[in-house]
Motif scaffolding. Structure first.
Motif, PDB file in Angstrom:
ATOM      1  N   LYS A  52       0.820  -1.207   0.000  1.00 13.42           N
ATOM      2  CA  LYS A  52       0.000   0.000   0.000  1.00 13.42           C
ATOM      3  C   LYS A  52       0.857   1.261   0.000  1.00 13.42           C
ATOM      4  N   HIS A  53       0.245   2.355  -0.455  1.00 16.50           N
ATOM      5  CA  HIS A  53       0.913   3.654  -0.424  1.00 16.50           C
ATOM      6  C   HIS A  53       0.746   4.251   0.965  1.00 16.50           C
ATOM      7  N   GLY A  54       1.432   3.640   1.937  1.00 22.77           N
ATOM      8  CA  GLY A  54       1.266   4.054   3.329  1.00 22.77           C
ATOM      9  C   GLY A  54       2.266   5.079   3.805  1.00 22.77           C
ATOM     10  N   LEU A  55       3.259   5.402   2.981  1.00 27.17           N
ATOM     11  CA  LEU A  55       4.278   6.372   3.368  1.00 27.17           C
ATOM     12  C   LEU A  55       3.892   7.767   2.880  1.00 27.17           C
ATOM     13  N   THR A  56       4.008   8.755   3.754  1.00 29.64           N
ATOM     14  CA  THR A  56       3.703  10.134   3.383  1.00 29.64           C
ATOM     15  C   THR A  56       4.917  10.796   2.745  1.00 29.64           C
ATOM     16  N   SER A  57       4.702  11.964   2.159  1.00 34.97           N
ATOM     17  CA  SER A  57       5.796  12.682   1.506  1.00 34.97           C
ATOM     18  C   SER A  57       6.897  13.046   2.504  1.00 34.97           C
ATOM     19  N   ARG A  58       6.509  13.498   3.691  1.00 34.80           N
ATOM     20  CA  ARG A  58       7.524  13.892   4.674  1.00 34.80           C
ATOM     21  C   ARG A  58       8.320  12.677   5.149  1.00 34.80           C
ATOM     22  N   GLN A  59       7.652  11.514   5.240  1.00 31.16           N
ATOM     23  CA  GLN A  59       8.356  10.307   5.667  1.00 31.16           C
ATOM     24  C   GLN A  59       9.366   9.866   4.618  1.00 31.16           C
ATOM     25  N   ILE A  64       3.143  -4.100  11.811  1.00 28.71           N
ATOM     26  CA  ILE A  64       1.826  -3.474  11.929  1.00 28.71           C
ATOM     27  C   ILE A  64       1.438  -2.770  10.638  1.00 28.71           C
ATOM     28  N   SER A  65       2.301  -1.878  10.149  1.00 30.92           N
ATOM     29  CA  SER A  65       2.016  -1.178   8.898  1.00 30.92           C
ATOM     30  C   SER A  65       3.266  -0.455   8.437  1.00 30.92           C
ATOM     31  N   VAL A  66       3.319  -0.164   7.140  1.00 30.60           N
ATOM     32  CA  VAL A  66       4.466   0.568   6.611  1.00 30.60           C
ATOM     33  C   VAL A  66       4.480   1.997   7.148  1.00 30.60           C
ATOM     34  N   LYS A  67       3.318   2.498   7.517  1.00 33.57           N
ATOM     35  CA  LYS A  67       3.243   3.847   8.082  1.00 33.57           C
ATOM     36  C   LYS A  67       4.011   3.913   9.402  1.00 33.57           C
ATOM     37  N   ASN A  68       3.955   2.829  10.192  1.00 34.67           N
ATOM     38  CA  ASN A  68       4.707   2.782  11.453  1.00 34.67           C
ATOM     39  C   ASN A  68       6.199   2.849  11.202  1.00 34.67           C
ATOM     40  N   PHE A  69       6.647   2.067  10.218  1.00 29.45           N
ATOM     41  CA  PHE A  69       8.069   2.125   9.854  1.00 29.45           C
ATOM     42  C   PHE A  69       8.445   3.541   9.450  1.00 29.45           C
ATOM     43  N   GLY A  70       7.626   4.157   8.604  1.00 27.27           N
ATOM     44  CA  GLY A  70       7.909   5.500   8.134  1.00 27.27           C
ATOM     45  C   GLY A  70       7.952   6.516   9.252  1.00 27.27           C
ATOM     46  N   GLU A  71       7.045   6.375  10.239  1.00 21.45           N
ATOM     47  CA  GLU A  71       7.006   7.339  11.336  1.00 21.45           C
ATOM     48  C   GLU A  71       8.233   7.195  12.236  1.00 21.45           C
ATOM     49  N   TYR A 120      11.156   8.575  10.354  1.00 21.41           N
ATOM     50  CA  TYR A 120      11.084  10.037  10.261  1.00 21.41           C
ATOM     51  C   TYR A 120      11.745  10.687  11.477  1.00 21.41           C
ATOM     52  N   TRP A 121      11.376  10.213  12.665  1.00 22.11           N
ATOM     53  CA  TRP A 121      11.918  10.814  13.892  1.00 22.11           C
ATOM     54  C   TRP A 121      13.373  10.441  14.104  1.00 22.11           C
ATOM     55  N   PHE A 122      13.744   9.210  13.749  1.00 22.35           N
ATOM     56  CA  PHE A 122      15.151   8.821  13.819  1.00 22.35           C
ATOM     57  C   PHE A 122      15.992   9.740  12.929  1.00 22.35           C
ATOM     58  N   ALA A 123      15.525   9.942  11.690  1.00 10.06           N
ATOM     59  CA  ALA A 123      16.267  10.775  10.746  1.00 10.06           C
ATOM     60  C   ALA A 123      16.339  12.217  11.222  1.00 10.06           C
ATOM     61  N   LEU A 124      15.243  12.706  11.791  1.00 10.40           N
ATOM     62  CA  LEU A 124      15.220  14.094  12.274  1.00 10.40           C
ATOM     63  C   LEU A 124      16.263  14.312  13.369  1.00 10.40           C
ATOM     64  N   VAL A 125      16.379  13.349  14.279  1.00 10.47           N
ATOM     65  CA  VAL A 125      17.383  13.456  15.350  1.00 10.47           C
ATOM     66  C   VAL A 125      18.787  13.488  14.754  1.00 10.47           C
ATOM     67  N   LYS A 126      19.048  12.625  13.772  1.00  9.58           N
ATOM     68  CA  LYS A 126      20.370  12.586  13.149  1.00  9.58           C
ATOM     69  C   LYS A 126      20.696  13.900  12.440  1.00  9.58           C
ATOM     70  N   VAL A 127      19.724  14.426  11.711  1.00  8.82           N
ATOM     71  CA  VAL A 127      19.941  15.676  10.975  1.00  8.82           C
ATOM     72  C   VAL A 127      20.227  16.823  11.930  1.00  8.82           C
ATOM     73  N   ILE A 128      19.413  16.954  12.970  1.00 11.52           N
ATOM     74  CA  ILE A 128      19.610  18.032  13.946  1.00 11.52           C
ATOM     75  C   ILE A 128      20.959  17.893  14.636  1.00 11.52           C
ATOM     76  N   ALA A 129      21.330  16.658  14.993  1.00 12.72           N
ATOM     77  CA  ALA A 129      22.596  16.420  15.684  1.00 12.72           C
ATOM     78  C   ALA A 129      23.787  16.814  14.811  1.00 12.72           C
ATOM     79  N   LEU A 134      15.757  -3.791   8.268  1.00  9.61           N
ATOM     80  CA  LEU A 134      14.670  -4.761   8.356  1.00  9.61           C
ATOM     81  C   LEU A 134      13.624  -4.497   7.283  1.00  9.61           C
ATOM     82  N   TYR A 135      13.300  -3.233   7.089  1.00 11.01           N
ATOM     83  CA  TYR A 135      12.336  -2.860   6.048  1.00 11.01           C
ATOM     84  C   TYR A 135      12.861  -3.262   4.671  1.00 11.01           C
ATOM     85  N   THR A 136      14.120  -2.894   4.386  1.00 15.49           N
ATOM     86  CA  THR A 136      14.702  -3.145   3.073  1.00 15.49           C
ATOM     87  C   THR A 136      14.832  -4.639   2.793  1.00 15.49           C
ATOM     88  N   ALA A 137      15.315  -5.389   3.782  1.00 15.61           N
ATOM     89  CA  ALA A 137      15.475  -6.837   3.601  1.00 15.61           C
ATOM     90  C   ALA A 137      14.133  -7.501   3.320  1.00 15.61           C
TER      91      ALA A 137
END
Length: 469
Positions: free
Chosen positions: A13-20, A145-152, A155-164, A307-310
């Motif tokens: 499904k198209h469960g990932l948003t643009s920001r994710q 659970i859903s691809v949206k969970n992975f994306g969310e 998203y926050w993991f990446a945001l922490v890395k970028v800010i750091a 895990l997602y990619t594999a």
């Protein structure tokens, strides 16, 4: 089997948003290797590691451009494995797809173990192996659970890395310019001190490329994730165009400030890591805790993406008939549950082997991944070279093209071949290269023999003409 048949009508499904997807594309280029492996790279080549990162970054930029051309023409969760199967042959798609899956299911426990060691240092009463298994269970559940969970989560993991990283660059820039109040340091004297800019020669720079290239591995994840979002072609186009800026900002800038502040032969560099050592020189309070938190986020992010990619690669192999049919089972939420579970179980096996036989079996298995990234990049280049000819022959107009085709494509093929050749003759990298070749050869033989058996199995029977009476 009934359950499998009942779910055959489901699809990703198209469960990932643009920001994710945007953050996933950023997270893919900021791997845990930047925080963990950069100290080894700097110790190998000295300040000239900047050249190594530049070469590796250029290679990744060109490879992503080629992959972007194919992915925009035909978005697919199998990405380069699917394109290799179409452009080179089913044997190539089978081999590189399974090699990629093999790489990530071995990296998953590596990241889980690295994160567990940090948590164990914080809470010594809890054994490291328990933390590793808890991390894996948590992330596998979010992926199930859903691809949206992975994306969310990503998203926050990446945001922490970028800010750091951005905060790190700002602090170091203040230090180099002499405006950092907590330490009396300024200038870029370490770039030319301690033996000069290239203290260990150009051979060490090439060795640095081999260390740094794996830090970039993961940038291709966006071409896999884009298949699970609306308007995937536009997402891939945007992510591919921004790769050069992400490489420059997150890698070149941060490494430049590190080698400007930290002597390449500083004994603490390998003990505490490059980022922590730079912050220590600037007398930043709580440097170790801050770096540990960022590294924990980075390794967890890498494991989540792995895990997602594999699982998506395994699902794609199943969808093409190159893995057991059960791997293409998709839940009502659009998640390839069997592929996720099998990839997680493979990661659990890696964790168990590491703790049950420390320093033995798992290290041997991990050595087989040494040259997989370069093999993947090589296959992408060859696939693009042949796919362009196929598409042009069919009269398809490409909206996104590789620069200076075919000359830059041939340049990438030649450069990767040279690097692989150097790995093969170098005592430092020969063993890992040979181990990767053994695994790749085994998978190739399986793919070819499997293909032959299928052709033999489905070969039409000869038509017997009736005799004239």
């Amino acid at each position: 089997m009934a359950s499998l048949q009942n779910n055959e009508h489901h699809s990703l499904k198209h469960g990932l948003t643009s920001r994710q997807v945007s953050m996933i594309s950023i997270a893919g280029i900021i791997g845990a290797g930047l925080f963990i492996g950069s100290s080894n790279a700097i110790a190998t080549a000295g300040p000239a590691i900047l050249i190594s990162y530049g070469i590796a970054g250029l290679l990744v930029l060109l490879v992503m451009r080629m992959l972007g051309e194919m992915a925009i023409a035909n978005p697919d969760s199998g990405s380069f494995s699917t394109y290799a199967g179409k452009a080179i042959g089913p044997w190539a798609g089978f081999t590189i797809g399974w090699l990629y899956w093999w790489f990530w299911v071995l990296i998953i426990p590596v990241e889980a173990i690295a994160g567990a060691d940090i948590l164990h240092a914080w809470i010594p009463s809890v054994p490291s192996w328990l933390f590793a298994f808890l991390i894996m269970i948590t992330l596998s559940c979010t992926n199930l659970i859903s691809v949206k969970n992975f994306g969310e989560f990503e998203y926050w993991f990446a945001l922490v890395k970028v800010i750091a990283i951005l905060a790190f660059i700002v602090v170091c820039a203040l230090g180099v310019s002499g405006y950092w109040p907590l330490a009396e340091v300024s200038g870029v004297g370490q770039l030319l001190g301690n033996g000069g800019f290239m203290p260990n020669g150009f051979g060490a720079v090439l060795g640095g490329v081999l260390v740094t290239i794996f830090s970039f591995f993961g940038a291709e994840i966006v071409t896999i994730a884009a298949d699970e979002t609306s308007n995937p072609k536009e997402k891939i186009r945007k992510a591919t165009n921004l790769v050069v800026y992400r490489i420059a900002i997150f890698y070149i800038f941060s490494i430049f400030f590190i080698v400007s502040l930290v002597a390449w032969n500083d004994p603490r560099l390998l003990q505490v890591g490059s980022f922590q050592r730079a912050l220590e020189i600037l007398n930043v309070p709580g440097a170790k805790m801050m770096v540990d938190i960022v590294v924990l986020v980075a390794v967890t992010s890498c494991m989540n993406s792995g895990l997602y990619t594999a699982s998506r690669m395994l699902y794609s192999l199943g969808a093409r008939g190159e893995a057991h049919p059960i791997t293409r089972h998709i839940s009502s939420n659009g998640v390839p549950t069997v592929a996720v579970i099998l990839s997680t179980l493979a990661g659990f096996v890696g964790c168990f082997v590491n703790y049950a036989f420390p320093g033995k079996v798992f290290s041997f298995l991990l050595s087989t991944t040494g040259a997989i990234a370069l093999l993947v990049y090589l296959v992408i280049a060859v696939s693009q070279l042949r796919m362009r000819a196929i598409l042009e022959k069919e009269g398809e107009v490409l909206s996104f093209k590789m620069w200076l085709f075919p000359w830059l494509t041939w340049f990438v093929i030649a450069l990767i071949s040279v690097v692989l050749g150097y790995m093969l003759i170098s005592p430092t990298y020969r063993y890992e290269t040979l181990m990767t070749a053994v695994v790749a050869g085994a998978m190739l033989l399986i793919g070819v023999s499997r293909r032959k058996s299928q052709i033999s199995l489905y070969k039409p029977l000869p038509v017997v003409q009736p005799k004239n009476r």
